[in-house]
Design an enzyme around this catalytic site. Structure first.
Site, PDB file in Angstrom:
ATOM      1  CG  ASN A  10      -1.709   1.229   1.421  1.00 46.25           C
ATOM      2  OD1 ASN A  10      -1.727   2.083   0.540  1.00 46.25           O
ATOM      3  ND2 ASN A  10      -2.379   1.353   2.552  1.00 46.25           N
ATOM      4  CD1 TRP A  11       3.526   0.908  -2.607  1.00 44.12           C
ATOM      5  CD2 TRP A  11       3.382   1.728  -4.692  1.00 44.12           C
ATOM      6  NE1 TRP A  11       4.150   0.023  -3.453  1.00 44.12           N
ATOM      7  CE2 TRP A  11       4.074   0.491  -4.740  1.00 44.12           C
ATOM      8  CE3 TRP A  11       3.176   2.425  -5.888  1.00 44.12           C
ATOM      9  CZ2 TRP A  11       4.559  -0.051  -5.931  1.00 44.12           C
ATOM     10  CZ3 TRP A  11       3.657   1.886  -7.078  1.00 44.12           C
ATOM     11  CH2 TRP A  11       4.346   0.663  -7.092  1.00 44.12           C
ATOM     12  CE  LYS A  12      -0.051   3.047   4.866  1.00 43.89           C
ATOM     13  NZ  LYS A  12      -0.018   3.103   6.313  1.00 43.89           N
ATOM     14  CG  HIS A  96      -5.783   1.781   5.249  1.00 45.47           C
ATOM     15  ND1 HIS A  96      -5.304   2.703   6.146  1.00 45.47           N
ATOM     16  CD2 HIS A  96      -4.790   0.870   5.077  1.00 45.47           C
ATOM     17  CE1 HIS A  96      -4.067   2.366   6.496  1.00 45.47           C
ATOM     18  NE2 HIS A  96      -3.735   1.255   5.853  1.00 45.47           N
ATOM     19  CD  GLU A  98      -2.860   5.255   6.900  1.00 49.11           C
ATOM     20  OE1 GLU A  98      -2.835   5.313   5.662  1.00 49.11           O
ATOM     21  OE2 GLU A  98      -1.963   4.690   7.565  1.00 49.11           O
ATOM     22  CD  GLU A 168      -3.425  -2.599   7.200  1.00 51.25           C
ATOM     23  OE1 GLU A 168      -2.421  -2.926   6.582  1.00 51.25           O
ATOM     24  OE2 GLU A 168      -3.926  -1.465   7.125  1.00 51.25           O
ATOM     25  N   GLY A 174       2.619   1.962  11.007  1.00 51.53           N
ATOM     26  CA  GLY A 174       3.597   3.045  10.918  1.00 51.53           C
ATOM     27  C   GLY A 174       4.291   3.348  12.233  1.00 51.53           C
ATOM     28  CB  SER A 214       5.250  -2.298  12.046  1.00 50.50           C
ATOM     29  OG  SER A 214       4.911  -0.952  12.348  1.00 50.50           O
ATOM     30  N   GLY A 235       2.989  -1.174   4.334  1.00 46.59           N
ATOM     31  CA  GLY A 235       3.067   0.255   4.044  1.00 46.59           C
ATOM     32  C   GLY A 235       4.508   0.658   3.800  1.00 46.59           C
ATOM     33  N   GLY A 236       5.164   1.190   4.827  1.00 49.20           N
ATOM     34  CA  GLY A 236       6.513   1.750   4.702  1.00 49.20           C
ATOM     35  C   GLY A 236       7.503   0.853   3.974  1.00 49.20           C
TER      36      GLY A 236
END
Ligand code: 13P
Length: 251
Positions: A10-12, A96, A98, A168, A174, A214, A235-236
């Site tokens: 997920n490149w957000k 998600h 967010e 999640e 994150g 994470s 993510g990251g």
């Protein structure tokens, strides 16, 4: 029953189109080394067309980070399932944390988006997860049950097995704090039991349940060793080709 692993990035809201295309190119090469697992990337809407072109001859699946609940209409700022499939998008992340916590999306909206995605032939990746407060108040299972049941409302059995779930925990996103493999396994097992109750055992055994929060090169193997963890939503660590490669190459 063996479920096909799915490693998803997920490149957000991180990459420009050019950056996304370069990352997609690297990931296409990484995914070619495996035929026994699925790889998905979810760039920003603005990069989808360019990434779709880059992935044209690749098995990497293209995902969107959200999707509207109508195929068209006066919905300023939204992107419809029809627009996504037109570009070659195959999957859509829905609900998600967010979206839920920053943009106020609730289970009803999440359910509407999921139904519209399924109608258009997109595979929804339904994200659910508890906050730290909810975990500390021992409300984790109750929260997840509500998110899952309301998220899947009116989804018939034949379609339910196409849905991908992503657990999640909000406190792990994150933050560098991963759920332990045992904590994640406990939740994934619980989700499968819920699916068996909502549908049947076969569907519960078919649906892929990803873990997200994470996920890194140094914890992917242990997470994937759990019987009910079928993949990761990253993510990251998905923004760097080397770390995502290590995740895709989990053993
Ligand atoms: P991180 O891997 O950066 O914790 O993000 C997880 C996530 O939100 C994936 O959807």
């Amino acid at each position: 029953m063996s479920r096909r692993p799915l490693l998803a990035g997920n490149w957000k809201m991180y990459l420009t189109s050019g950056e996304a295309v370069r990352l997609a190119q690297a990931i296409a090469a990484i995914s070619r080394e495996h035929t026994d697992r699925d790889v998905m990337v979810a760039p920003s809407f603005t990069s989808l067309a360019a990434v779709a072109a880059e992935l044209r001859n690749s098995a990497v699946l293209l995902g969107a980070q959200n999707v509207a609940w109508e195929q068209e209409g006066a919905y300023t700022g939204e992107i419809s399932p029809r627009m996504l499939t037109d570009l070659g998008v195959r999957m859509a992340i829905i609900g998600h944390s967010e979206r839920r916590h920053i943009f106020g999306e609730d289970n009803v909206m999440v359910n509407q988006r999921l139904l519209a995605a399924l109608d258009a032939g997109l595979v929804p990746v339904l994200c659910i997860g508890e906050t730290l407060d909810e975990r500390q108040a021992e409300a984790t299972f109750k929260v997840l049950e509500t998110q899952l049941c309301e998220g899947l409302e009116n989804v018939p059995p034949a379609r339910a097995e196409q849905v991908v779930l992503a657990y999640e925990p909000v406190w792990a996103i994150g933050t560098g704090k991963t759920a332990t493999p045992q904590q994640a396994q406990e939740v994934h097992h619980f989700l499968r039991q819920l699916l068996a109750g909502l549908y049947d055992k076969k569907i519960a055994e078919t649906v892929r349940v990803l873990y997200g929060g994470s996920v890194k090169p140094d914890n992917i193997d242990e997470l994937m060793a759990q019987p009910d963890i079928d993949g990761a939503l990253v993510g990251g660590a998905a923004l760097n080709p080397d770390s995502f490669a290590r995740i895709v190459h989990f053993t």
